[in-house]
Design an enzyme around this catalytic site. Structure first.
Site, PDB file in Angstrom:
ATOM      1  N   GLY A 180       0.744  -1.255   0.000  1.00 58.03           N
ATOM      2  CA  GLY A 180       0.000   0.000   0.000  1.00 58.03           C
ATOM      3  C   GLY A 180       0.776   1.311   0.000  1.00 58.03           C
ATOM      4  O   GLY A 180       0.152   2.359  -0.089  1.00 58.03           O
ATOM      5  N   GLY A 182       2.855   2.472  -2.306  1.00 55.57           N
ATOM      6  CA  GLY A 182       3.262   2.903  -3.652  1.00 55.57           C
ATOM      7  C   GLY A 182       2.537   4.145  -4.140  1.00 55.57           C
ATOM      8  O   GLY A 182       1.382   4.392  -3.780  1.00 55.57           O
ATOM      9  N   CYS A 185      -0.606   3.426  -6.068  1.00 60.45           N
ATOM     10  CA  CYS A 185      -1.327   2.355  -5.389  1.00 60.45           C
ATOM     11  C   CYS A 185      -2.524   2.893  -4.623  1.00 60.45           C
ATOM     12  O   CYS A 185      -2.412   3.909  -3.937  1.00 60.45           O
ATOM     13  CB  CYS A 185      -0.347   1.712  -4.418  1.00 60.45           C
ATOM     14  SG  CYS A 185      -1.112   0.604  -3.280  1.00 60.45           S
TER      15      CYS A 185
HETATM   16  P1  5GP Z   1       6.578   3.784  -5.747  1.00 59.46           P
HETATM   17  O1  5GP Z   1       8.058   3.730  -5.793  1.00 59.46           O
HETATM   18  O2  5GP Z   1       5.985   4.304  -7.006  1.00 59.46           O
HETATM   19  O3  5GP Z   1       6.064   4.519  -4.539  1.00 59.46           O
HETATM   20  O4  5GP Z   1       6.059   2.294  -5.555  1.00 59.46           O
HETATM   21  C1  5GP Z   1       6.343   1.270  -6.481  1.00 59.46           C
HETATM   22  C2  5GP Z   1       5.656  -0.002  -6.033  1.00 59.46           C
HETATM   23  O5  5GP Z   1       4.230   0.163  -5.991  1.00 59.46           O
HETATM   24  C3  5GP Z   1       5.812  -1.181  -6.973  1.00 59.46           C
HETATM   25  O6  5GP Z   1       7.081  -1.774  -6.889  1.00 59.46           O
HETATM   26  C4  5GP Z   1       4.689  -2.096  -6.524  1.00 59.46           C
HETATM   27  O7  5GP Z   1       5.027  -2.863  -5.387  1.00 59.46           O
HETATM   28  C5  5GP Z   1       3.615  -1.120  -6.112  1.00 59.46           C
HETATM   29  N1  5GP Z   1       2.566  -1.047  -7.142  1.00 59.46           N
HETATM   30  C6  5GP Z   1       2.700  -0.849  -8.470  1.00 59.46           C
HETATM   31  N2  5GP Z   1       1.508  -0.814  -9.097  1.00 59.46           N
HETATM   32  C7  5GP Z   1       0.575  -1.001  -8.149  1.00 59.46           C
HETATM   33  C8  5GP Z   1      -0.840  -1.088  -8.164  1.00 59.46           C
HETATM   34  O8  5GP Z   1      -1.517  -0.937  -9.173  1.00 59.46           O
HETATM   35  N3  5GP Z   1      -1.437  -1.316  -6.959  1.00 59.46           N
HETATM   36  C9  5GP Z   1      -0.730  -1.487  -5.819  1.00 59.46           C
HETATM   37  N4  5GP Z   1      -1.371  -1.766  -4.703  1.00 59.46           N
HETATM   38  N5  5GP Z   1       0.615  -1.374  -5.764  1.00 59.46           N
HETATM   39  C10 5GP Z   1       1.257  -1.152  -6.916  1.00 59.46           C
END
Ligand code: 5GP
Length: 345
Positions: A180, A182, A185
């Site tokens: 959660g 991300g 996300c």
């Molecule tokens: P960020 O670096 O953008 O904060 O987070 C990246 C991570 O978000 C990814 O490696 C993956 O674990 C998570 N993530 C990517 N797409 C989704 C999504 O559609 N839903 C959720 N719950 N998590 C995602």
């Protein structure tokens, strides 16, 4: 009776790191290249631990090529075909810092084995949103039993120590932590499930290290300082999506709008991604990802150098000579206010 855990649960933005008397005079003295040894995998790797997320937008071949040269890791996105992956790996100079990614369906197991059997790559990221599903541990065990110490396995995602240990016991060298946090996300909004990322990292790192495993902190980093806080919490690797998704090497064309340039960034379980990569969104699931236009940031090397500069500088503030020393040297302040944003907008 319903239980409430009332110990403080922290995000990166809830803390700052205390500066300390230091023995380092310059950030040049800070060594951000770490030699990693694993619980099962029989080879060592040298890296800064910065890991590109296996999202369709960031886990691209172009990204892997550039990030490898900068000593970072890339988890390739899982929608490339067998032929595309093999063709890329055959022609790429060095595949040592690259993982292929897979889900846990039978056909994904077969595809993973077929790629591993080429001998072109020996690192696999088994990635599902809910790492608590029993079939994940089973999948990891099946891979470990087949390939023994010849492959490096990362698996996730989880946010608690018990499940971190369960995955390591089943054959994971590295556990991916984060539910959660991300930037693309919306799991927390749709399901109410999740855990503030820094607390998840601290607990899972401790559980993993106790049994010679390691963790990759996945999601929630918005700036180089967050990455340092993640290492300070015990992360061995830090995975980034949004921070790298605006770069030249990320998927997609540059979109021009009102004199500004953007790239499209979408969560892997957004309706957009589901329809683009699977052809449809299944009826029984809700979208847990968003689609956003983010500012185009140019070659990813610029962002990575800024991150490395931030890590080196932080290391001189806390007297950490090696990347591995950061958690030992770091003390957090719990804060109510982190940044002065008066001129930020
Ligand atoms: P960020 O670096 O953008 O904060 O987070 C990246 C991570 O978000 C990814 O490696 C993956 O674990 C998570 N993530 C990517 N797409 C989704 C999504 O559609 N839903 C959720 N719950 N998590 C995602």
């Amino acid at each position: 009776m319903t239980t409430i855990i009332d110990s403080i649960q922290l995000d990166y933005s809830d803390v700052l790191i205390q500066p300390k008397r230091t023995t380092l005079n310059s950030r040049k003295e800070a060594d951000i290249l770490r030699t990693y040894k694993f619980k099962y995998y029989n080879k060592q790797i040298q890296s800064t631990g910065i890991t590109v997320a296996n999202m369709a937008t960031t886990g691209t071949f172009n990204m892997a090529k550039t990030i490898s040269k900068l000593n970072g890791i890339t988890c390739l996105q899982k929608h490339y075909t067998y032929e595309e992956i093999v063709n890329f790996l055959k022609n790429n100079e060095n595949n040592d810092l690259i993982f292929i990614s897979t889900g846990i369906k039978e056909e994904e197991y077969e595809k993973t084995c077929k790629i591993l059997d080429t001998g072109l790559i020996d690192k696999v990221c088994v990635d599902i949103a809910n790492g608590y599903i029993p079939n994940l541990a089973k999948f990891v065990k099946k891979l470990r039993d087949k390939y023994k110490e010849n492959i490096l396995i990362m698996a996730g995602n989880v946010v608690t120590g018990d499940m971190t240990q369960e995955l390591i016991l089943n054959g994971a060298d590295l556990v991916k932590v984060g539910i959660g946090p991300g930037s693309a996300c919306i799991t927390r909004k749709i399901t109410g499930i999740g855990r503030p990322q820094l607390s998840a990292v601290i607990e899972c790192a401790d559980s993993a290290h106790g049994m010679n495993g390691m963790i990759c902190a996945d999601g929630g980093c918005t700036c180089p300082g967050d990455i340092v806080k993640s290492y300070a919490g015990g992360a061995d690797f830090v995975m980034l999506g949004g921070m790298l998704a605006g770069s030249l090497e990320a998927e997609g064309e540059v979109i021009k709008k009102d004199d500004k340039e953007y790239k499209l960034f979408y969560g892997m379980s957004s309706c957009y991604a589901q329809e683009k990569h699977w052809g449809k969104m299944n009826k029984y699931r809700a979208s847990e990802g968003r689609v956003v236009e983010i500012l185009y940031t140019g070659p990813v090397e610029n962002t990575i150098e800024e991150i490395y500069g931030g890590i080196r500088s932080a290391m001189t503030y806390i007297s950490a000579r090696r990347l591995k020393d950061i958690p030992k040297c770091a003390t957090f302040y719990k804060v109510n206010h982190q940044l002065n944003e008066i001129f930020a907008k």
